[in-house]
Scaffold this motif. Structure first.
Motif, PDB file in Angstrom:
ATOM      1  N   SER A 148      22.567 -34.109 -33.594  1.00  0.00           N
ATOM      2  CA  SER A 148      22.930 -35.124 -32.610  1.00  0.00           C
ATOM      3  C   SER A 148      22.402 -36.502 -32.958  1.00  0.00           C
ATOM      4  CB  SER A 148      22.439 -34.708 -31.224  1.00  0.00           C
ATOM      5  OG  SER A 148      21.052 -34.451 -31.232  1.00  0.00           O
ATOM      6  N   GLY A 149      21.290 -36.601 -33.689  1.00  0.00           N
ATOM      7  CA  GLY A 149      20.782 -37.907 -34.087  1.00  0.00           C
ATOM      8  C   GLY A 149      21.406 -38.418 -35.363  1.00  0.00           C
ATOM      9  N   ALA A 150      21.833 -37.503 -36.244  1.00  0.00           N
ATOM     10  CA  ALA A 150      22.408 -37.893 -37.533  1.00  0.00           C
ATOM     11  C   ALA A 150      23.913 -38.087 -37.477  1.00  0.00           C
ATOM     12  CB  ALA A 150      22.074 -36.835 -38.583  1.00  0.00           C
ATOM     13  N   ASN A 151      24.542 -37.719 -36.338  1.00  0.00           N
ATOM     14  CA  ASN A 151      25.998 -37.814 -36.182  1.00  0.00           C
ATOM     15  C   ASN A 151      26.728 -37.029 -37.271  1.00  0.00           C
ATOM     16  OD1 ASN A 151      25.739 -39.390 -33.887  1.00  0.00           O
ATOM     17  ND2 ASN A 151      25.925 -41.323 -34.991  1.00  0.00           N
ATOM     18  N   THR A 152      26.318 -35.765 -37.407  1.00  0.00           N
ATOM     19  CA  THR A 152      26.970 -34.840 -38.331  1.00  0.00           C
ATOM     20  C   THR A 152      26.918 -33.449 -37.718  1.00  0.00           C
ATOM     21  OG1 THR A 152      24.904 -34.331 -39.501  1.00  0.00           O
ATOM     22  CG2 THR A 152      26.259 -36.126 -40.392  1.00  0.00           C
ATOM     23  N   PHE A 153      27.693 -32.530 -38.281  1.00  0.00           N
ATOM     24  CA  PHE A 153      27.372 -31.124 -38.100  1.00  0.00           C
ATOM     25  C   PHE A 153      27.269 -30.481 -39.476  1.00  0.00           C
ATOM     26  CE2 PHE A 153      32.088 -30.394 -37.860  1.00  0.00           C
ATOM     27  CZ  PHE A 153      32.221 -29.341 -38.755  1.00  0.00           C
ATOM     28  N   THR A 154      26.407 -29.481 -39.569  1.00  0.00           N
ATOM     29  CA  THR A 154      26.135 -28.807 -40.833  1.00  0.00           C
ATOM     30  C   THR A 154      26.602 -27.360 -40.740  1.00  0.00           C
ATOM     31  OG1 THR A 154      24.194 -30.203 -41.177  1.00  0.00           O
ATOM     32  CG2 THR A 154      24.357 -28.215 -42.517  1.00  0.00           C
ATOM     33  N   ALA A 155      27.301 -26.916 -41.766  1.00  0.00           N
ATOM     34  CA  ALA A 155      27.709 -25.513 -41.875  1.00  0.00           C
ATOM     35  C   ALA A 155      26.797 -24.833 -42.887  1.00  0.00           C
ATOM     36  CB  ALA A 155      29.158 -25.406 -42.309  1.00  0.00           C
ATOM     37  N   PHE A 156      25.987 -23.874 -42.419  1.00  0.00           N
ATOM     38  CA  PHE A 156      25.115 -23.104 -43.294  1.00  0.00           C
ATOM     39  C   PHE A 156      25.791 -21.782 -43.641  1.00  0.00           C
ATOM     40  CE2 PHE A 156      22.237 -25.827 -40.894  1.00  0.00           C
ATOM     41  CZ  PHE A 156      21.431 -26.339 -41.890  1.00  0.00           C
ATOM     42  N   ASP A 157      25.807 -21.461 -44.918  1.00  0.00           N
ATOM     43  CA  ASP A 157      26.394 -20.206 -45.391  1.00  0.00           C
ATOM     44  C   ASP A 157      25.372 -19.091 -45.188  1.00  0.00           C
ATOM     45  OD1 ASP A 157      27.494 -18.076 -46.739  1.00  0.00           O
ATOM     46  OD2 ASP A 157      28.074 -19.231 -48.499  1.00  0.00           O
ATOM     47  N   PRO A 191      30.636 -35.563 -41.159  1.00  0.00           N
ATOM     48  CA  PRO A 191      30.397 -36.689 -40.253  1.00  0.00           C
ATOM     49  C   PRO A 191      31.155 -36.498 -38.940  1.00  0.00           C
ATOM     50  CG  PRO A 191      30.962 -37.460 -42.458  1.00  0.00           C
ATOM     51  CD  PRO A 191      31.236 -35.988 -42.431  1.00  0.00           C
ATOM     52  N   THR A 192      30.539 -36.938 -37.844  1.00  0.00           N
ATOM     53  CA  THR A 192      31.137 -36.814 -36.528  1.00  0.00           C
ATOM     54  C   THR A 192      31.109 -38.165 -35.824  1.00  0.00           C
ATOM     55  OG1 THR A 192      29.034 -36.306 -35.438  1.00  0.00           O
ATOM     56  CG2 THR A 192      30.252 -34.448 -36.375  1.00  0.00           C
ATOM     57  N   GLY A 193      31.462 -38.160 -34.549  1.00  0.00           N
ATOM     58  CA  GLY A 193      31.276 -39.336 -33.715  1.00  0.00           C
ATOM     59  C   GLY A 193      29.830 -39.431 -33.251  1.00  0.00           C
ATOM     60  N   ASN A 194      29.615 -40.135 -32.158  1.00  0.00           N
ATOM     61  CA  ASN A 194      28.260 -40.385 -31.687  1.00  0.00           C
ATOM     62  C   ASN A 194      27.713 -39.226 -30.839  1.00  0.00           C
ATOM     63  OD1 ASN A 194      27.776 -43.091 -32.731  1.00  0.00           O
ATOM     64  ND2 ASN A 194      29.409 -43.728 -31.346  1.00  0.00           N
ATOM     65  N   THR A 195      26.542 -38.758 -31.223  1.00  0.00           N
ATOM     66  CA  THR A 195      25.776 -37.745 -30.510  1.00  0.00           C
ATOM     67  C   THR A 195      26.561 -36.447 -30.333  1.00  0.00           C
ATOM     68  OG1 THR A 195      25.010 -39.641 -29.191  1.00  0.00           O
ATOM     69  CG2 THR A 195      24.079 -37.482 -28.675  1.00  0.00           C
ATOM     70  N   PRO A 196      26.899 -35.774 -31.433  1.00  0.00           N
ATOM     71  CA  PRO A 196      27.559 -34.473 -31.291  1.00  0.00           C
ATOM     72  C   PRO A 196      26.594 -33.450 -30.697  1.00  0.00           C
ATOM     73  CG  PRO A 196      26.905 -34.810 -33.568  1.00  0.00           C
ATOM     74  CD  PRO A 196      26.612 -36.097 -32.839  1.00  0.00           C
ATOM     75  N   ARG A 197      27.091 -32.660 -29.757  1.00  0.00           N
ATOM     76  CA  ARG A 197      26.248 -31.623 -29.149  1.00  0.00           C
ATOM     77  C   ARG A 197      26.950 -30.276 -29.203  1.00  0.00           C
ATOM     78  NH1 ARG A 197      23.282 -34.262 -23.796  1.00  0.00           N
ATOM     79  NH2 ARG A 197      22.185 -35.938 -24.889  1.00  0.00           N
ATOM     80  N   ALA A 198      27.762 -29.989 -28.204  1.00  0.00           N
ATOM     81  CA  ALA A 198      28.382 -28.664 -28.128  1.00  0.00           C
ATOM     82  C   ALA A 198      29.328 -28.448 -29.304  1.00  0.00           C
ATOM     83  CB  ALA A 198      29.142 -28.535 -26.813  1.00  0.00           C
ATOM     84  N   ILE A 199      29.339 -27.204 -29.808  1.00  0.00           N
ATOM     85  CA  ILE A 199      30.237 -26.836 -30.900  1.00  0.00           C
ATOM     86  C   ILE A 199      30.607 -25.368 -30.724  1.00  0.00           C
ATOM     87  CG2 ILE A 199      28.355 -26.202 -32.479  1.00  0.00           C
ATOM     88  CD1 ILE A 199      30.100 -27.466 -34.755  1.00  0.00           C
ATOM     89  N   ALA A 200      31.836 -25.020 -31.092  1.00  0.00           N
ATOM     90  CA  ALA A 200      32.313 -23.632 -31.016  1.00  0.00           C
ATOM     91  C   ALA A 200      33.209 -23.376 -32.206  1.00  0.00           C
ATOM     92  CB  ALA A 200      33.066 -23.382 -29.709  1.00  0.00           C
ATOM     93  N   ILE A 201      33.301 -22.118 -32.615  1.00  0.00           N
ATOM     94  CA  ILE A 201      34.207 -21.704 -33.678  1.00  0.00           C
ATOM     95  C   ILE A 201      34.965 -20.484 -33.187  1.00  0.00           C
ATOM     96  CG2 ILE A 201      32.433 -20.288 -34.809  1.00  0.00           C
ATOM     97  CD1 ILE A 201      33.739 -21.071 -37.520  1.00  0.00           C
ATOM     98  N   SER A 202      36.241 -20.423 -33.541  1.00  0.00           N
ATOM     99  CA  SER A 202      37.082 -19.318 -33.094  1.00  0.00           C
ATOM    100  C   SER A 202      36.560 -17.997 -33.632  1.00  0.00           C
ATOM    101  CB  SER A 202      38.530 -19.538 -33.537  1.00  0.00           C
ATOM    102  OG  SER A 202      38.602 -19.657 -34.950  1.00  0.00           O
ATOM    103  N   SER A 203      36.921 -16.918 -32.943  1.00  0.00           N
ATOM    104  CA  SER A 203      36.539 -15.588 -33.386  1.00  0.00           C
ATOM    105  C   SER A 203      37.173 -15.288 -34.733  1.00  0.00           C
ATOM    106  CB  SER A 203      36.983 -14.551 -32.350  1.00  0.00           C
ATOM    107  OG  SER A 203      36.551 -13.264 -32.702  1.00  0.00           O
ATOM    108  N   TRP A 204      36.529 -14.383 -35.497  1.00  0.00           N
ATOM    109  CA  TRP A 204      37.032 -14.049 -36.821  1.00  0.00           C
ATOM    110  C   TRP A 204      38.418 -13.415 -36.715  1.00  0.00           C
ATOM    111  CZ3 TRP A 204      36.764  -9.030 -39.567  1.00  0.00           C
ATOM    112  CH2 TRP A 204      37.204  -9.148 -40.880  1.00  0.00           C
ATOM    113  N   GLY A 205      39.256 -13.651 -37.705  1.00  0.00           N
ATOM    114  CA  GLY A 205      40.646 -13.249 -37.633  1.00  0.00           C
ATOM    115  C   GLY A 205      40.993 -11.939 -38.292  1.00  0.00           C
ATOM    116  N   GLY A 206      40.011 -11.177 -38.748  1.00  0.00           N
ATOM    117  CA  GLY A 206      40.325  -9.930 -39.427  1.00  0.00           C
ATOM    118  C   GLY A 206      40.468  -8.761 -38.477  1.00  0.00           C
TER     119      GLY A 206
END
Length: 559
Positions: free
Chosen positions: A247-256, A278-293
């Motif tokens: 939220s302070g860096a205005n990014t989200f990180t995907a960790f493998d 990179p995101t907009g200002n102060t990203p907070r909530a995030i969701a990802i769809s359920s796996w498709g298999g």
């Protein structure tokens, strides 16, 4: 590796024999100077030895013996064999001079700490408080085990139990400045070892702690700036990612996290950064769809027989900008961006599974605030194939409408698997409301949000909601009785009983998908977790669960 040897001198070895050896971690022993970069001469002779994480490090409550090998074992051996060293490869100094005699030293390790025996993840609700993390055993696996061994519970086994010691390990006492809040789950639970990983963000420390879900021990800390929200997707062949908004860096990180094997005591592979977006200002909530298999364990414990799109869709909210965005892992910029308004303050987002309604459809709910009584939950309908980036009239890939008149809407829960018309529930925590509202869709194919019920007996300042997965209760039998499960089926062990759980090989599914209708509500103002029925709002007999300082609740079936 042969010049410094350790063994468990205090271990009991049936029939006698040599005590078991200790094995070093990869790359150890090594000079201290290679670790700290210090070139002082005094460090040139200091050696660091670390135990193998795969072997669990040093055991508790034992005598550890280390031997640094010289040319001879001792003075008597050197006198008897002055020309034939006992060890042709002793340790040597920087000039190549061999140490003459072995050096042996011992030390004791501390007694085992009081660790919780947390329930199997599918039966647990996890919570975070201001300085610690713990769990609620929703069906009380230990109590069921005690009953199987003869303990009498005249009024039935009590449910919604906080296990002993559950909040002692992952706490600010053990992780300095730990201020846990949002929690995510690794769905790759392991029926043989009865645990998985739990991911907990800590804003103050700039870290995400990875916990062993069975004993609560922190096994790793991921350094990430100002973590704001979490989302997890795992599955055979899936992206296997932990998403963290910064939220302070205005990014989200995907960790493998795909290289990790849940069910091992400690992490057994590196964690890599897959993407920094990179995101907009102060990203907070995030969701990802359920796996498709097809439905493996990790998909079932979130969305049952339903799944998500083959290419995962991510939605995140820019809190300060009042916007929400859709993106895929391969995209360099948001695919779609929706302005909710400069005062919208989006708090939470979550996806439904991709389900059939004419053609496949996937919804997302977005809670956002406003003046008292003017809060909203908006519905997003994905595009064709439950994707983002293309539109039709029926699948518009846009926000289709909002339910208004809510007061301080905050945390969302996706309840599609409840066996009711409820798709989502939302906590209202405004100045004029203490409520949980359940939401569905309007008829006629519009897919607009519809208020189904509003429950006000949830305690003060309800902020987050969770539910456990819809699994059948485990089969309980005394250990060794053979009365619980077929031979070879993985079981969990609680207090001398075996408890059958879901077989990760899917050769046998201990699954009824009997809907679970209990909602666990974090009522921060009352320092409690209230438990209510999803359809009637009735309080559970064992509600509320008192937890001082509680801030967040989460379950593996909950977004």
């Amino acid at each position: 590796l042969t010049t410094v040897q350790g063994k468990d001198a205090g271990a009991f070895v049936p029939g006698g024999g040599a005590p078991p050896p200790f094995f070093p971690a990869p790359g150890f022993p090594r000079l201290r100077s290679t670790m700290d970069g210090d070139t002082l001469p005094s460090n040139g002779h200091e050696v660091i030895w670390r135990g193998s994480p795969q072997a669990g490090g040093f055991p508790f409550g034992t005598q550890v013996e280390f031997r640094v090998l010289g040319l001879w074992t001792d003075a008597a051996s050197m006198a008897a064999n002055p020309n034939t060293p006992d060890n042709p490869a002793p340790i040597r100094d920087l000039a190549g001079n061999a140490m003459t005699l072995d050096v042996t030293f011992t030390f004791g390790t501390i007694a085992p700490p009081d660790l919780p025996e947390n329930p199997f993840p599918e039966y647990a609700i996890w919570w975070s408080a201001t300085d610690r993390v713990g769990t609620i055993d929703t069906i009380n696996q230990r109590g069921l085990g005690d009953q199987a061994l003869g303990t009498v519970f005249p009024f039935g086994v009590p449910l919604n139990v906080v296990p002993e010691f559950t909040d002692r390990v992952a706490s600010s006492a053990n992780i300095p400045n730990f201020d846990p809040f949002e929690i995510g789950f690794d769905g790759r639970t392991n029926a043989g070892t009865c645990h998985s990983w739990v991911y907990v963000q800590s804003q103050a420390t700039g870290q995400v702690a990875i916990l062993n879900s069975r004993d609560g021990i922190p096994v790793a800390l991921i350094e990430t700036p100002s973590p704001g929200g979490l989302a997890v997707q795992v599955g055979s062949g899936s992206d296997d990612v932990l998403l963290v908004t910064n939220s302070g860096a205005n990014t989200f990180t995907a960790f493998d996290i795909g290289l990790q094997t849940p069910g091992t005591r400690f992490l057994n592979a590196p964690l890599y950064i897959k993407k920094v977006q990179p995101t907009g200002n102060t990203p907070r909530a995030i969701a990802i769809s359920s796996w498709g298999g097809a439905a493996p364990v990790e998909a079932w414990n979130r969305d049952g027989a339903n799944s998500g799109p083959s290419v995962p869709v991510i939605m995140y909210a820019d809190y300060s900008d009042g916007t929400v965005n859709t993106i895929r892992m391969s995209d360099q910029a948001p695919v779609r961006q929706f302005a909710l308004g400069p005062t919208a303050a989006p708090n939470d987002v979550c996806f439904s599974p991709c389900f059939v309604q004419g053609t496949q459809i996937m919804l997302a709910a977005i809670s956002h605030g406003g003046l008292p009584g003017n809060g909203k939950v908006s519905y997003y309908v994905a595009g064709p194939g439950c994707q983002t980036g293309s539109q039709t009239n029926a699948r518009p890939d846009t926000i289709v409408g909002a339910l208004t008149g809510l007061d301080g809407p905050d945390g969302l829960d996706e309840n599609f698997q409840s066996g009711t018309s409820v798709y989502f529930s939302v906590a209202e925590s405004g100045s004029q409301a203490n409520a949980v509202s359940t939401l569905g869709v309007q008829g006629g194919g519009t897919n607009l949000p519809q208020l189904i019920n509003r429950f006000t007996n949830v305690g003060a300042n309800p902020t987050r909601i969770a539910h456990r997965a819809s699994w059948s209760n485990p089969c309980i039998a005394p250990a060794g009785s053979g009365g619980c499960v077929p031979p070879g089926t993985p079981t969990c062990w609680f207090g001398g009983t075996e408890q059958a759980v879901l077989d990760p090989s899917l050769s046998r599914r201990d699954v009824t998908m009997t809907p679970t209708k209990d909602l666990y509500v974090c009522a921060r103002g009352d320092s409690q977790v209230s438990v209510i029925d999803l359809t009637s709002g009735a309080q559970s007999f064992y509600s509320p669960v008192q937890i001082p300082g509680v801030r967040f609740v989460a379950g593996p079936a909950t977004q």
